[in-house]
Write a protein that holds these residues in place. Structure first.
Motif, PDB file in Angstrom:
ATOM      1  N   ASN A  24      -6.617   0.714  -2.085  1.00 35.51           N
ATOM      2  CA  ASN A  24      -5.541   0.294  -1.182  1.00 35.51           C
ATOM      3  C   ASN A  24      -6.060  -0.228   0.153  1.00 35.51           C
ATOM      4  O   ASN A  24      -5.323  -0.257   1.131  1.00 35.51           O
ATOM      5  CB  ASN A  24      -4.532   1.428  -0.959  1.00 35.51           C
ATOM      6  N   GLN A  26      -7.526  -3.063   2.887  1.00 37.16           N
ATOM      7  CA  GLN A  26      -7.057  -4.399   3.243  1.00 37.16           C
ATOM      8  C   GLN A  26      -8.202  -5.202   3.835  1.00 37.16           C
ATOM      9  O   GLN A  26      -9.172  -4.639   4.336  1.00 37.16           O
ATOM     10  CB  GLN A  26      -5.914  -4.318   4.241  1.00 37.16           C
ATOM     11  N   GLU A  95      -3.900  -9.033  -3.455  1.00 35.13           N
ATOM     12  CA  GLU A  95      -2.542  -9.519  -3.271  1.00 35.13           C
ATOM     13  C   GLU A  95      -2.465 -10.076  -1.861  1.00 35.13           C
ATOM     14  O   GLU A  95      -2.786  -9.386  -0.892  1.00 35.13           O
ATOM     15  CB  GLU A  95      -1.553  -8.363  -3.424  1.00 35.13           C
ATOM     16  N   THR A  97      -0.648 -10.754   1.219  1.00 34.34           N
ATOM     17  CA  THR A  97       0.589 -10.232   1.809  1.00 34.34           C
ATOM     18  C   THR A  97       1.038 -10.998   3.035  1.00 34.34           C
ATOM     19  O   THR A  97       2.194 -10.938   3.406  1.00 34.34           O
ATOM     20  CB  THR A  97       0.429  -8.749   2.191  1.00 34.34           C
ATOM     21  N   HIS A  98       0.113 -11.713   3.678  1.00 34.43           N
ATOM     22  CA  HIS A  98       0.478 -12.454   4.892  1.00 34.43           C
ATOM     23  C   HIS A  98      -0.535 -13.566   5.097  1.00 34.43           C
ATOM     24  O   HIS A  98      -1.721 -13.383   4.863  1.00 34.43           O
ATOM     25  CB  HIS A  98       0.476 -11.515   6.106  1.00 34.43           C
TER      26      HIS A  98
END
Length: 121
Positions: A24, A26, A95, A97-98
């Motif tokens: 998890n 980033q 993924e 995300t922004h």
């Protein structure tokens, strides 16, 4: 560097970063890229134009031999935002995300509004 080489290098980069990240985790990616499809009409060309002028002046001053300049190669590719998204999706390891596009004015003497250069000094 070309688009295909960018994709290959980016996929390898993402694979190696995926192995390093904790579960998890980033990651923030930052690129010098371009906004338009035409590779030759982007502001990156202004940046590398300045670099070219600087190196040429070293040749003119006799600090660098012309043969060295003629053999110099700087493999750079400024991807489009869509190209970065496509490679991240293709990797299937992250993924997105922004994402955000930051525009910068490379002219230090342009104090016009609407860019990230607020003071030419």
């Amino acid at each position: 560097m070309c688009q295909e080489q960018f994709k290959k290098d980016m996929l390898l980069f993402l694979q190696l970063r995926h192995e390093e990240l904790v579960a998890n985790g980033q990651m923030v990616l930052t690129f010098l890229g371009r906004k338009h499809d035409d590779v030759y009409s982007a502001s990156l060309n202004r940046l590398y134009g300045l670099l070219s002028q600087s190196v040429q002046s070293l040749v003119e001053e006799g600090l660098v031999k012309k043969e060295k300049l003629d053999s110099f190669n700087l493999p750079v590719y400024g991807p489009l935002m869509d190209e970065v998204k496509a490679v991240v999706d293709q990797s299937q390891q992250f993924e997105l995300t922004h994402n955000k596009l930051f525009e910068t004015n490379w002219d230090p003497y342009d104090d016009s509004e609407g860019n990230d250069v607020h003071d030419s000094v």
